[in-house]
Design an enzyme around this catalytic site. Structure first.
Site, PDB file in Angstrom:
ATOM      1  N   CYS A  73     -25.512  34.193 -20.051  1.00  0.00           N
ATOM      2  CA  CYS A  73     -27.027  34.453 -19.200  1.00  0.00           C
ATOM      3  C   CYS A  73     -27.307  33.198 -18.408  1.00  0.00           C
ATOM      4  CB  CYS A  73     -28.184  34.348 -20.186  1.00  0.00           C
ATOM      5  SG  CYS A  73     -29.606  34.381 -19.882  1.00  0.00           S
TER       6      CYS A  73
HETATM    7  N1  LIG Z   1     -37.660  34.129 -17.738  1.00  0.00           N
HETATM    8  C1  LIG Z   1     -36.609  34.301 -18.943  1.00  0.00           C
HETATM    9  C2  LIG Z   1     -35.474  35.376 -18.398  1.00  0.00           C
HETATM   10  C3  LIG Z   1     -34.378  35.468 -19.634  1.00  0.00           C
HETATM   11  C4  LIG Z   1     -33.531  36.555 -19.425  1.00  0.00           C
HETATM   12  O1  LIG Z   1     -34.153  37.471 -18.774  1.00  0.00           O
HETATM   13  N2  LIG Z   1     -32.449  36.761 -19.911  1.00  0.00           N
HETATM   14  C5  LIG Z   1     -31.710  37.967 -20.101  1.00  0.00           C
HETATM   15  C6  LIG Z   1     -30.376  37.692 -20.179  1.00  0.00           C
HETATM   16  S1  LIG Z   1     -29.449  36.802 -18.500  1.00  0.00           S
HETATM   17  C7  LIG Z   1     -31.984  38.800 -21.224  1.00  0.00           C
HETATM   18  O2  LIG Z   1     -31.470  38.190 -22.427  1.00  0.00           O
HETATM   19  N3  LIG Z   1     -31.948  40.001 -21.124  1.00  0.00           N
HETATM   20  C8  LIG Z   1     -32.032  41.038 -22.139  1.00  0.00           C
HETATM   21  C9  LIG Z   1     -32.649  42.299 -21.873  1.00  0.00           C
HETATM   22  O3  LIG Z   1     -33.311  42.103 -20.681  1.00  0.00           O
HETATM   23  O4  LIG Z   1     -32.773  43.131 -22.776  1.00  0.00           O
HETATM   24  C10 LIG Z   1     -36.120  32.770 -18.669  1.00  0.00           C
HETATM   25  O5  LIG Z   1     -35.690  32.300 -17.684  1.00  0.00           O
HETATM   26  O6  LIG Z   1     -35.795  32.305 -19.922  1.00  0.00           O
END
Ligand SMILES: N[C@@H](CCC(=O)N[C@@H](CS)C(=O)NCC(=O)O)C(=O)O
Length: 385
Positions: free
Chosen positions: A121
């Site tokens: 990520c």
């Molecule tokens: N705004 C958050 C975004 C984090 C994010 O979207 N992480 C993604 C991975 S790249 C995630 O864990 N997605 C899981 C999902 O949407 O189910 C940050 O910058 O910390």
């Protein structure tokens, strides 16, 4: 029909209880088992009445059973994620937004906080890089999830023993989801990484990477050796310029590639992908003849842009269809800057795992890549200096 009547303090918890249809008086169904310590049930003609005392901590500690009955798959299964009516992908804001700060509820202490990340990520990688740049490895232990994010979201090694993945050392959780529901049984958003867990209040302090890196930049300074304390990735004199760069890099590049990749109409995709390459042109100009984006020194603006650029050729060109050109062929200045940070600064290289990165994207988004085949190239993932 079973009627569940509860006192107001417990109502939100009991929303998740599994209620069976029945005309017969029933003992509490199995899912109600955790309530037995504070619940009595009386059969009243064809109705069962469950009365729960408001004893919040008992409910919380028994929550593991009860969550089974709440369907959270729309929050964890990426293929159930909804785009806007016009096919545009919209990222939801993070909800845990507390700060670690001296004198605050979340005071800086060695070993108190735990960082959960995925190497795949980009947002999580920001936090890994800053943790290392600031010498916080001994202060904030880290746990890495498996890159294969499936229907239940990010798994720990106990649920998917992928090489390089860890088990959850705090709660033996199977998935990141379990941490979110432990912190807030009513949590309604996605179960994202990174997140920072407080072992004192047993909750999530923050799940927004842009804020976690700001905390890491300053919150522990009093406890750090001088050489690490004085590293400042957001120095007062350059704040305005850093903010100005972040302001377009985030929507047009960091999130821009996702808007291209997750678009569900041709028009939404084309709009998004053009924005990505327009912004890369701008970054190329900005980096011409320079080692860093702002003020002649490494700053959070570099960290924030870098995590997307390092993934660009291995993933975004193919998987997210950002294929006007590659970084290595089309953007020599960005490529030079990216390679220098990777090869000369271990905080960047050690926070990068190309196998986790590629496996995650190509495996975890079956709505984009139904076969889950992970491409072999590019060779190499990053060019030598
Ligand atoms: N705004 C958050 C975004 C984090 C994010 O979207 N992480 C993604 C991975 S790249 C995630 O864990 N997605 C899981 C999902 O949407 O189910 C940050 O910058 O910390």
């Amino acid at each position: 029909m079973i009627e569940v009547r509860v006192q107001p303090a417990t109502r939100s918890f009991l929303e998740f209880i599994y209620v069976r249809d029945s005309l017969e008086p029933q003992p509490p169904p199995r899912m109600l088992f955790p309530l037995t310590r504070c619940t009595r049930a009386w059969p009243i003609s064809s109705t069962c009445l469950y009365i729960a005392r408001p004893c919040r901590h008992q409910f919380r500690s028994s929550f593991r059973f009860s969550t089974m009955s709440r369907d959270t798959s729309h929050q964890s299964d990426i293929s159930k994620m909804k785009s806007e009516k016009d096919g545009t992908f919209n990222r939801l804001a993070s909800v845990f937004r507390d700060f670690i700060e001296p004198g605050g509820k979340f005071a800086p202490e060695k070993g108190r906080y735990h960082l959960y990340v995925s190497y795949a990520c980009p947002w999580a990688t920001r936090t890994l890089i800053v943790r290392k740049l600031k010498g916080l490895e001994d202060f904030i232990p880290v746990t890495v999830v498996s890159p294969r994010m499936g229907n239940d979201g990010w798994p720990f090694a106990t649920a998917d023993a992928y090489p390089g993945a860890d088990a959850d050392p705090l709660f033996k959780s199977a998935h990141v989801r379990d941490l979110y529901l432990r912190a807030d049984p009513n949590y309604e958003r996605r179960f994202t990484v990174p997140l920072i867990w407080d072992t004192v209040h047993n909750t999530i302090v923050n799940n927004e990477s842009s804020e976690i890196i700001r905390m890491f930049n300053t919150a522990f300074n009093e406890l750090l050796p001088e050489d690490k304390a004085k590293i400042d990735l957001y120095p007062e004199a350059n704040k305005a310029e850093i903010d100005a760069v972040n302001e377009w890099v985030y929507p047009e590049i960091n999130n821009g590639v996702y808007r291209a990749g997750f678009a569900t109409t041709q028009e939404a995709y084309e709009t998004a992908v053009k924005i990505v390459f327009g912004a890369l042109d701008k970054a190329e100009k900005l980096l011409t003849g320079k080692d860093y984006l702002v003020g002649g020194q490494l700053s959070e603006a570099d960290v924030r842009l870098w995590v997307t650029i390092i993934r660009f050729d291995p993933v975004y060109v193919g998987h997210f269809k950002c294929n006007f050109t590659t970084i290595r062929d089309g953007y020599p200045e960005i490529n030079r800057w990216m390679k220098a940070l990777y090869w000369k600064n271990s905080a960047f290289k050690d926070s990068t795992d190309f196998d986790h990165i590629k496996t995650h994207y190509y495996w975890s988004h079956p709505q984009i890549n139904g076969t889950r085949i992970v491409p072999y190239g590019p060779i190499p993932n990053i060019q030598p200096l």
